[in-house]
Each structure stands twice: as C-alpha cells, then as structure tokens.
Design a protein around this motif. Structure first.
Motif, PDB file in Angstrom:
ATOM      1  N   GLN A 166       0.859  -1.179   0.000  1.00 37.98           N
ATOM      2  CA  GLN A 166       0.000   0.000   0.000  1.00 37.98           C
ATOM      3  C   GLN A 166       0.895   1.229   0.000  1.00 37.98           C
ATOM      4  N   PRO A 167       0.384   2.382  -0.473  1.00 35.48           N
ATOM      5  CA  PRO A 167       1.192   3.596  -0.388  1.00 35.48           C
ATOM      6  C   PRO A 167       1.580   3.833   1.071  1.00 35.48           C
ATOM      7  N   ALA A 168       2.883   3.866   1.321  1.00 37.74           N
ATOM      8  CA  ALA A 168       3.344   3.936   2.710  1.00 37.74           C
ATOM      9  C   ALA A 168       3.708   5.372   3.072  1.00 37.74           C
ATOM     10  N   GLY A 169       2.939   5.959   3.968  1.00 39.86           N
ATOM     11  CA  GLY A 169       3.292   7.269   4.492  1.00 39.86           C
ATOM     12  C   GLY A 169       4.551   7.163   5.328  1.00 39.86           C
ATOM     13  N   LYS A 170       5.280   8.259   5.439  1.00 43.72           N
ATOM     14  CA  LYS A 170       6.507   8.220   6.247  1.00 43.72           C
ATOM     15  C   LYS A 170       6.190   8.508   7.707  1.00 43.72           C
ATOM     16  N   GLN A 171       6.907   7.822   8.552  1.00 41.57           N
ATOM     17  CA  GLN A 171       6.776   8.011   9.992  1.00 41.57           C
ATOM     18  C   GLN A 171       8.157   8.353  10.540  1.00 41.57           C
ATOM     19  N   PRO A 172       8.227   9.268  11.516  1.00 41.52           N
ATOM     20  CA  PRO A 172       9.529   9.487  12.156  1.00 41.52           C
ATOM     21  C   PRO A 172       9.924   8.238  12.947  1.00 41.52           C
ATOM     22  N   LEU A 173      11.194   7.870  12.839  1.00 39.83           N
ATOM     23  CA  LEU A 173      11.675   6.678  13.543  1.00 39.83           C
ATOM     24  C   LEU A 173      12.617   7.121  14.663  1.00 39.83           C
ATOM     25  N   TYR A 174      12.467   6.496  15.816  1.00 34.73           N
ATOM     26  CA  TYR A 174      13.276   6.849  16.990  1.00 34.73           C
ATOM     27  C   TYR A 174      13.956   5.611  17.540  1.00 34.73           C
ATOM     28  N   ARG A 175      15.162   5.824  18.086  1.00 36.20           N
ATOM     29  CA  ARG A 175      15.755   4.785  18.932  1.00 36.20           C
ATOM     30  C   ARG A 175      15.359   5.104  20.361  1.00 36.20           C
ATOM     31  N   VAL A 176      14.658   4.166  20.988  1.00 34.22           N
ATOM     32  CA  VAL A 176      14.176   4.377  22.351  1.00 34.22           C
ATOM     33  C   VAL A 176      14.914   3.418  23.281  1.00 34.22           C
ATOM     34  N   ARG A 177      15.388   3.946  24.405  1.00 34.48           N
ATOM     35  CA  ARG A 177      16.144   3.138  25.374  1.00 34.48           C
ATOM     36  C   ARG A 177      15.257   2.806  26.577  1.00 34.48           C
ATOM     37  N   PHE A 178      15.155   1.511  26.871  1.00 35.21           N
ATOM     38  CA  PHE A 178      14.364   1.023  28.000  1.00 35.21           C
ATOM     39  C   PHE A 178      15.313   0.358  28.992  1.00 35.21           C
ATOM     40  N   THR A 179      15.030   0.496  30.272  1.00 37.59           N
ATOM     41  CA  THR A 179      15.828  -0.266  31.234  1.00 37.59           C
ATOM     42  C   THR A 179      15.232  -1.668  31.374  1.00 37.59           C
ATOM     43  N   MET A 180      16.088  -2.613  31.714  1.00 36.63           N
ATOM     44  CA  MET A 180      15.623  -3.984  31.955  1.00 36.63           C
ATOM     45  C   MET A 180      14.624  -3.999  33.109  1.00 36.63           C
ATOM     46  N   GLY A 181      14.835  -3.110  34.095  1.00 35.78           N
ATOM     47  CA  GLY A 181      13.900  -3.030  35.215  1.00 35.78           C
ATOM     48  C   GLY A 181      12.508  -2.640  34.750  1.00 35.78           C
ATOM     49  N   GLU A 182      12.432  -1.686  33.789  1.00 35.29           N
ATOM     50  CA  GLU A 182      11.139  -1.264  33.265  1.00 35.29           C
ATOM     51  C   GLU A 182      10.463  -2.406  32.491  1.00 35.29           C
ATOM     52  N   ILE A 183      11.259  -3.146  31.710  1.00 32.50           N
ATOM     53  CA  ILE A 183      10.655  -4.179  30.851  1.00 32.50           C
ATOM     54  C   ILE A 183      10.269  -5.425  31.656  1.00 32.50           C
ATOM     55  N   TRP A 184      11.179  -5.875  32.525  1.00 36.62           N
ATOM     56  CA  TRP A 184      10.995  -7.193  33.141  1.00 36.62           C
ATOM     57  C   TRP A 184      10.707  -7.136  34.638  1.00 36.62           C
ATOM     58  N   GLY A 185      10.738  -5.939  35.235  1.00 40.91           N
ATOM     59  CA  GLY A 185      10.450  -5.830  36.663  1.00 40.91           C
ATOM     60  C   GLY A 185      11.420  -6.633  37.500  1.00 40.91           C
ATOM     61  N   ASP A 186      10.892  -7.368  38.469  1.00 46.19           N
ATOM     62  CA  ASP A 186      11.737  -8.121  39.393  1.00 46.19           C
ATOM     63  C   ASP A 186      12.510  -9.243  38.701  1.00 46.19           C
ATOM     64  N   ALA A 187      12.086  -9.621  37.493  1.00 51.30           N
ATOM     65  CA  ALA A 187      12.766 -10.718  36.796  1.00 51.30           C
ATOM     66  C   ALA A 187      14.040 -10.245  36.096  1.00 51.30           C
ATOM     67  N   ALA A 188      14.306  -8.929  36.101  1.00 50.87           N
ATOM     68  CA  ALA A 188      15.500  -8.420  35.416  1.00 50.87           C
ATOM     69  C   ALA A 188      16.758  -8.934  36.103  1.00 50.87           C
ATOM     70  N   GLU A 189      17.773  -9.304  35.300  1.00 45.61           N
ATOM     71  CA  GLU A 189      19.051  -9.750  35.871  1.00 45.61           C
ATOM     72  C   GLU A 189      19.732  -8.603  36.601  1.00 45.61           C
ATOM     73  N   ARG A 190      19.763  -7.435  35.937  1.00 45.77           N
ATOM     74  CA  ARG A 190      20.383  -6.231  36.499  1.00 45.77           C
ATOM     75  C   ARG A 190      19.554  -5.081  35.935  1.00 45.77           C
ATOM     76  N   PRO A 191      18.746  -4.428  36.777  1.00 49.99           N
ATOM     77  CA  PRO A 191      17.733  -3.483  36.281  1.00 49.99           C
ATOM     78  C   PRO A 191      18.303  -2.331  35.467  1.00 49.99           C
ATOM     79  N   GLU A 192      19.585  -1.980  35.681  1.00 47.00           N
ATOM     80  CA  GLU A 192      20.161  -0.832  34.973  1.00 47.00           C
ATOM     81  C   GLU A 192      20.607  -1.173  33.553  1.00 47.00           C
ATOM     82  N   ASP A 193      20.715  -2.449  33.208  1.00 47.39           N
ATOM     83  CA  ASP A 193      21.024  -2.802  31.822  1.00 47.39           C
ATOM     84  C   ASP A 193      19.873  -2.311  30.936  1.00 47.39           C
ATOM     85  N   THR A 194      20.148  -2.171  29.643  1.00 44.61           N
ATOM     86  CA  THR A 194      19.134  -1.556  28.774  1.00 44.61           C
ATOM     87  C   THR A 194      18.902  -2.346  27.488  1.00 44.61           C
ATOM     88  N   VAL A 195      17.741  -2.081  26.899  1.00 45.05           N
ATOM     89  CA  VAL A 195      17.445  -2.494  25.524  1.00 45.05           C
ATOM     90  C   VAL A 195      17.156  -1.224  24.731  1.00 45.05           C
TER      91      VAL A 195
END
Lengths: 87, 220
Positions: A46-75
């Motif tokens: 389909q005709p694809a409109g353009k979208q702004p793309l961002y690199r977003v940094r998440f902490t492991m603590g935010e993503i996995w909560g208590d299951a994070a190995e080390r909460p300060e690591d990031t994705v």
C-alpha cells in the motif's frame, strides 16, 4: 533531560515492527533517525506514508520488573512515531 | 559418535555407518516445499521473460558469499588506529564504511562502542536483521528463537554461555534491530596492542566481537 515516551499498548493485526515485549513500556529517546516508510503499509504494497523513527532506550527493570538480571542494563529498539506517546 | 574400539563397553552394530563411524546422511529425496516450488517458478519465469539471467543470479550469490567478517574487522581496526575515522564511524557508520570502499548499499548502519563500563550486543528479536554487508551471512544461532528471545531478557546468562562473563559494574546495552537500522559493535582495543599494525589488529577482531557475544582476541 531526554524525552520520555511510552510505547502504545495496542495489539492491531498485520505486519508490525514494534515488539510485543516493549508495548506499554516507558523509555527515553536515545536519538531521532528521521522519516521512514511505514512498514505496516509497505508490507502490503500500500502507499506507505513516512513516519519518524526513533531509537528508544528502555531499562531492563522497566521491561521485566523483578525478573531483570540487572535493572540498569538496557534495551535500545527502533520505534515508529505513531507507536509513541510523549510523557 | 566416532570412538576408539578398545573402549567398547557394549556390543553394537556399525552397519549403515561411514568408515569414520558416522551415520550416512540421507539424500534429500523429499518433495520440494511450497516455497521452494514458488522460488524456482519465479526464477524461471524471470529468466524466460528476459528480466534476469542465470549468470546474474549466480553473480549476486557470489557477491553475498564474498562478504565476510574480515570486512567488518578492517573497519574496526581502522577505528582503533585513526581517531578521526572512529569519530566518523560513530557519527555515520554507513558513510565511514563506504569511505573504506565497502559496498554498503542503502544500508543504514549504526556503530555502538564498548567502553570501560559499557558492553553492547546486537539482536533482531522480530526476524534476523544483521549487518550482512560488513559481516557476511549471520551464524545460525543468531537467527534462532532461543538467542532472539533470551538475549533481551537475560543477556548476562546468554553471554555467559558464550564464555563472556561481565562484571556487575559493566552496563549491558542490548540493541534490538526492530526496523531500518543495522548495528555493529565497536569493541574496545585489547591491551598490549600498541605496536601492532592496522592489518595485525584486524586479525584480532572476531565476528562475535562485532555482534557483542565475544571480545577481540588478545595478541599471542
């Protein structure tokens, strides 16, 4: 102070490049990458409109909560603008 | 399993085994899958209609096969020896690689640098995005569901399985190639390499050190 954003927690059908494990999660914009054709339309020729793309940094603590190995690591992941809400 | 005969414990048959003690690999006599049929049909139609030729298809396969981690290693070694190049690589890794003569195509490449307290590692959780232009074809494990799903949740456990145990004081940054960018890790230059030439340094740069599942070799 970098911009804080939350990935929309929507689950639409179709071809998406927003991983489920990041939906609803809050991160900070690491850098702006510029406009790119939206893969959700591109995938279906389909005709694809353009979208702004961002690199977003998440902490492991935010993503996995208590299951994070080390909460300060990031994705870092690339997320299109229409999936982000500014906080 | 190959084995020495003197330590046989139990009687067993070697029938159907090769002289080296391995089972013969079965011929692939099974029917083509749907997608294999579709690929052959499409390729033959494109050739019949004069859109491409068998030689062009083969030439493209040769191009893909000619790319290897040696390309990426040359870029890393240049960054270790030329501070201005390192800066350009971190600002725009596609342009810096083109500057060295590598065919990057439209690829948008980002280099992420390991420092004294930060370690980077790349993955593509959604499929298998990989900086093929600089590293060649990805290893099979890079495309496996296990690596893709586990690296973003337990990177320390995964890196430990690669033999890379990082101290708690090191921050791990996982880079998930979810969209239009591709990534390459710029590892830290190993200690004790001050006297090495750029070519000698390039030989220390392993594929895995540019994915982030390993570190460069140290000089012997």
């Amino acid at each position: 102070m970098p911009d804080r954003v939350r990935v929309r927690a929507m689950m639409p059908p179709g071809h998406l490049r927003t991983p489920s494990y990041l939906r609803g999660k809050t991160g900070v914009i690491e850098r702006e990458l510029g406009p790119f054709p939206n893969p959700e339309q591109l995938a279906y020729r389909q005709p694809a409109g353009k979208q702004p793309l961002y690199r977003v940094r998440f902490t492991m603590g935010e993503i996995w909560g208590d299951a994070a190995e080390r909460p300060e690591d990031t994705v870092d992941a690339e997320i299109y603008g229409h999936w982000l809400e500014r906080l | 399993m190959p084995h020495d005969h003197h330590d046989h414990g139990t009687p067993h048959s070697h029938e159907g085994m090769s002289p080296s003690g391995h089972p013969y690999r079965a011929d692939n006599d099974t029917a083509l899958t749907y997608w294999q049929v579709m690929e052959i049909a499409m390729r033959e139609l494109l050739i019949e209609k004069g859109v491409t030729t068998s030689a062009e298809v083969q030439a493209q396969i040769d191009v893909m096969d000619s790319r290897s981690p040696a390309n990426g290693a040359a870029v890393i070694a240049r960054a270790w020896t030329d501070p201005d190049f390192r800066q350009r690589l971190l600002e725009n890794a596609s342009d810096a690689s083109r500057e060295m003569g590598f065919d990057i195509g439209p690829l948008q490449l980002i280099a992420v640098e390991n420092t004294a307290d930060t370690h980077n590692v790349i993955v593509c959780t959604l499929c298998s995005c990989y900086p093929r232009n600089l590293l060649g074809l990805p290893p099979d494990w890079y495309k496996s569901r296990a690596y893709r799903s586990r690296l973003v949740k337990t990177p320390r456990a995964v890196l430990g399985e690669f033999g890379l145990n990082l101290p708690d004081s090191t921050t791990i940054r996982v880079h998930d190639s979810t969209a239009d960018m591709r990534y390459i890790v710029l590892p830290a230059r190993p200690a004790g390499t001050d006297d090495l030439t750029e070519e000698q340094l390039a030989r220390l740069v392993t594929r895995d050190s540019m994915i982030g599942t390993g570190l460069p070799r140290t000089p012997e």
